[in-house]
Write a protein that holds these residues in place. Structure first.
Motif, mmCIF file in Angstrom:
data_model
loop_
_atom_site.group_PDB
_atom_site.id
_atom_site.type_symbol
_atom_site.label_atom_id
_atom_site.label_comp_id
_atom_site.label_asym_id
_atom_site.label_seq_id
_atom_site.Cartn_x
_atom_site.Cartn_y
_atom_site.Cartn_z
ATOM 1 N N ARG A 199 1.031 -1.342 0.011
ATOM 2 C CA ARG A 199 -0.004 0.046 -0.052
ATOM 3 C C ARG A 199 0.865 1.125 -0.154
ATOM 4 N N GLU A 200 1.794 1.195 0.842
ATOM 5 C CA GLU A 200 2.630 2.483 0.920
ATOM 6 C C GLU A 200 3.433 2.608 -0.454
ATOM 7 N N ASP A 204 -3.450 3.644 -3.116
ATOM 8 C CA ASP A 204 -4.823 2.821 -2.829
ATOM 9 C C ASP A 204 -5.613 2.247 -3.827
ATOM 10 N N ASP A 205 -5.103 2.363 -5.140
ATOM 11 C CA ASP A 205 -5.961 1.936 -6.128
ATOM 12 C C ASP A 205 -5.713 0.537 -6.675
ATOM 13 N N LEU A 206 -4.692 0.121 -6.513
ATOM 14 C CA LEU A 206 -4.251 -1.320 -6.976
ATOM 15 C C LEU A 206 -4.982 -2.301 -5.954
ATOM 16 N N HIS A 207 -5.688 -3.211 -6.545
ATOM 17 C CA HIS A 207 -6.290 -4.373 -6.005
ATOM 18 C C HIS A 207 -5.334 -5.418 -5.585
ATOM 19 N N ILE A 208 -5.165 -5.589 -4.215
ATOM 20 C CA ILE A 208 -4.495 -6.505 -3.445
ATOM 21 C C ILE A 208 -5.084 -7.885 -3.220
ATOM 22 N N LEU A 209 -4.473 -9.005 -3.465
ATOM 23 C CA LEU A 209 -5.209 -10.322 -3.117
ATOM 24 C C LEU A 209 -3.955 -11.131 -2.221
ATOM 25 N N HIS A 210 -4.343 -11.826 -1.429
ATOM 26 C CA HIS A 210 -3.460 -12.795 -0.793
ATOM 27 C C HIS A 210 -4.137 -14.434 -0.605
ATOM 28 N N ASP A 211 -3.305 -15.371 -0.848
ATOM 29 C CA ASP A 211 -3.815 -16.548 -0.675
ATOM 30 C C ASP A 211 -3.086 -17.285 0.736
ATOM 31 N N VAL A 212 -3.879 -17.725 1.384
ATOM 32 C CA VAL A 212 -3.300 -18.230 2.824
ATOM 33 C C VAL A 212 -3.181 -19.730 2.423
ATOM 34 N N HIS A 213 -3.860 -20.364 1.470
ATOM 35 C CA HIS A 213 -3.537 -21.726 1.218
ATOM 36 C C HIS A 213 -3.937 -22.694 2.220
ATOM 37 N N HIS A 214 -5.057 -22.433 3.125
ATOM 38 C CA HIS A 214 -5.633 -23.378 3.947
ATOM 39 C C HIS A 214 -5.026 -23.688 5.385
ATOM 40 N N ARG A 215 -4.116 -22.511 5.498
ATOM 41 C CA ARG A 215 -3.104 -23.032 6.751
ATOM 42 C C ARG A 215 -3.422 -22.590 7.956
ATOM 43 N N LEU A 216 -4.807 -21.778 8.205
ATOM 44 C CA LEU A 216 -5.065 -21.300 9.634
ATOM 45 C C LEU A 216 -6.182 -22.063 10.213
ATOM 46 N N THR A 217 -6.272 -21.800 11.432
ATOM 47 C CA THR A 217 -7.670 -22.338 12.012
ATOM 48 C C THR A 217 -8.725 -21.205 12.071
ATOM 49 N N PRO A 218 -9.779 -21.380 11.720
ATOM 50 C CA PRO A 218 -11.006 -20.275 11.740
ATOM 51 C C PRO A 218 -10.514 -18.892 12.656
ATOM 52 N N GLU A 229 -7.319 -5.224 7.988
ATOM 53 C CA GLU A 229 -8.632 -4.553 7.295
ATOM 54 C C GLU A 229 -8.030 -2.944 6.833
ATOM 55 N N GLU A 230 -7.168 -2.433 7.326
ATOM 56 C CA GLU A 230 -6.741 -1.088 6.950
ATOM 57 C C GLU A 230 -6.156 -0.994 5.715
ATOM 58 N N PHE A 231 -5.508 -2.232 5.170
ATOM 59 C CA PHE A 231 -4.901 -2.324 3.640
ATOM 60 C C PHE A 231 -6.023 -2.547 2.751
ATOM 61 N N ASN A 232 -7.204 -2.758 2.982
ATOM 62 C CA ASN A 232 -8.279 -3.166 2.020
ATOM 63 C C ASN A 232 -7.906 -3.951 1.088
ATOM 64 N N LEU A 233 -7.681 -5.262 1.470
ATOM 65 C CA LEU A 233 -7.537 -6.451 0.299
ATOM 66 C C LEU A 233 -8.860 -6.682 -0.597
ATOM 67 N N PHE A 234 -8.555 -6.889 -1.829
ATOM 68 C CA PHE A 234 -9.584 -7.444 -2.445
ATOM 69 C C PHE A 234 -10.255 -8.630 -1.889
ATOM 70 N N TRP A 235 -9.348 -9.421 -1.818
ATOM 71 C CA TRP A 235 -9.845 -10.656 -0.915
ATOM 72 C C TRP A 235 -8.607 -11.476 -0.291
ATOM 73 N N LEU A 236 -9.044 -12.305 0.855
ATOM 74 C CA LEU A 236 -7.846 -13.259 1.422
ATOM 75 C C LEU A 236 -8.794 -14.622 1.000
ATOM 76 N N GLU A 237 -7.616 -15.462 0.372
ATOM 77 C CA GLU A 237 -8.037 -16.563 -0.078
ATOM 78 C C GLU A 237 -7.854 -17.812 0.875
ATOM 79 N N ASP A 238 -8.758 -18.873 0.700
ATOM 80 C CA ASP A 238 -8.525 -20.085 1.565
ATOM 81 C C ASP A 238 -7.798 -19.724 2.853
ATOM 82 N N CYS A 239 -8.586 -19.014 3.841
ATOM 83 C CA CYS A 239 -7.733 -18.794 4.770
ATOM 84 C C CYS A 239 -7.900 -19.986 6.045
#
Ligand SMILES: O=C(O)[C@@H](O)[C@@H](O)[C@H](O)[C@H](O)CO
Ligand SMILES: [Mg+2]
Length: 403
Positions: A199-200, A204-218, A229-239
């Motif tokens: 972000r820095e 703000d305009d670029l859409h940022i996505l990230h894939d956790v690839h199933h590694r966390l508990t709920p 939340e403050e970084f405004n991700l487009f999505w967090l995937e397979d968290c």
């Protein structure tokens, strides 16, 4: 128009890809992707032994009936091998129908809902700095959305990061499964710094996505979502692994970070609860692993009722055939969100000539009749199958974990 012949083509121009070709008595043919990464030959056997013999002589226009026949007729419903085999037939038959109508596939689905399809690319690096350079390269290429993954200090191998600098990332990277190590605490502490740095540097305009690839508990996923939340991700995937669909209720109680799930799903039943309870924002089930256009259309329609949008899986283990068909679907589907794009090697693009094009962060499927992707069988034959496996993951103490 009768199905005269069908055959499976396995090729490995850098990675294994499985294609089903269906030929009709009128000379028209269609192709479907049948690639299930790391389990390719299971689908080949399913198609050759159980599907192809039952297809010969059937009316190629009866896509729905053939889908129901293969799904109900298997008795053993669902599962990635079955649904990939059915998808391959379905994609090939839609290709044939669109060619017979002399129309690009999106026209048969209902026509364009948009002019072009936004895609996200993959920026990966061994650390934050090198990942930022990769983001810069993607921005220069025109991408409006970028998935960011980077190495975590103290963890020798991280999902999404190439083995060596300058190499492409390919998940199925060894004959038998490579053993990776995972440390949730290190990851949770480090990864928010990556989003802050993106972000820095890119605003703000670029859409940022990230894939956790199933590694966390709920609850860990809820904590991560909340802390970024403050970084405004487009999505967090397979968290978190989504076999536990109700786990997403817990995540939703803690965060408004948008959630994407579903690349390992193969039927509407895998995501029904997630969609109907509005526990996710994007559904990633895609054509090749979820029964083809005939079935994924039903998933997308269900999702539309609950404000869930599509975000199809598009890693390199989905062949250009799947990518081509997905771009037609994306062009039509009213509740489109985004499409993943991980470029194939040049060799792969040569084996699969295609009509789709990239321009300024978006794709268009092209106007060729059908899904617009073909296979050069002579070239394909030059690249024999080579076994490749996805890695497994262990916690630092050796416990087997989700990869
Ligand atoms: O989001 C993605 O693209 C992935 O999670 C894939 O890279 C996935 O690991 C592979 O498709 C597995 O074959
Ligand atoms: Mg993924």
């Amino acid at each position: 128009m009768k199905i005269k012949e069908a055959r499976v083509i396995v090729t490995c121009p850098g990675r294994n890809l499985v294609t089903l070709k269906i030929v009709t008595d009128e000379g028209l043919y269609g192709i479907g992707d049948a690639t299930l990464n790391g389990r390719e030959l299971a689908v080949v056997a399913y198609l050759e032994e159980h599907v192809i013999p039952a297809l010969i002589g059937r009316d190629a226009h009866r896509i729905e009936d053939i889908w129901q026949y293969l799904y109900r007729g298997a008795y053993w419903r669902r599962g990635p091998v079955t649904m990939t085999a059915i998808a391959a037939v379905d994609l090939a038959l839609w290709d044939i129908k669109a060619k017979a109508a002399n129309m690009p596939l999106y026209q048969l689905l209902g026509g364009k809902s948009r002019e072009q399809v936004m895609v996200y690319g993959h920026a990966t690096g061994k650390d934050i700095e090198s990942c930022l350079d990769e983001v810069a390269r993607h921005v220069e290429l025109g991408y409006k959305a970028v998935r960011v993954q980077c190495g975590i200090p103290g963890i020798p191998t991280t999902y999404g990061v190439a083995k060596r600098e300058g190499e492409r990332y390919e998940p199925a990277d060894s004959d038998l499964p490579a053993e990776h190590v995972w440390d949730t605490a290190k990851y949770l502490k480090y990864v928010p710094k990556l989003f802050a740095a993106v972000r820095e540097r890119f605003g703000d305009d670029l859409h940022i996505l990230h894939d956790v690839h199933h590694r966390l508990t709920p609850i860990e996923a809820g904590r991560l979502g909340k802390s970024v939340e403050e970084f405004n991700l487009f999505w967090l995937e397979d968290c978190t692994p989504a076999e536990n669909q109700e786990g997403f209720r817990l995540i939703r109680q803690h965060t408004t970070t948008p959630l994407a799930v579903g690349e390992v799903f193969n039927s509407i039943h895998d995501c029904r609860e997630l969609i109907q309870e509005q526990l996710i924002d994007y559904i990633r089930a895609t054509l090749v692993h979820a029964g083809g256009i005939t079935h994924v259309r039903r998933i997308a329609d269900l999702a539309a009722l609950y404000h869930v949008r599509t975000g199809f899986h598009g890693a390199t283990d989905l062949s250009p055939v799947c990518m081509g068909a997905a771009l037609h679907f994306d062009t039509w589907v009213p509740n489109f969100g985004i499409q993943e794009h991980m470029p194939h090697e040049e060799r792969i693009d040569e084996v699969f000539p295609h009509a789709y094009r990239f321009e300024d962060g978006h794709f268009t499927p092209g106007e060729a009749p059908g899904h617009g992707v073909d296979i050069n069988e002579d070239l394909a034959a030059r690249y024999p199958y080579k076994r490749a496996s996805l890695p497994v993951n262990r916690l630092v103490d050796g416990t087997l974990w989700h990869w």
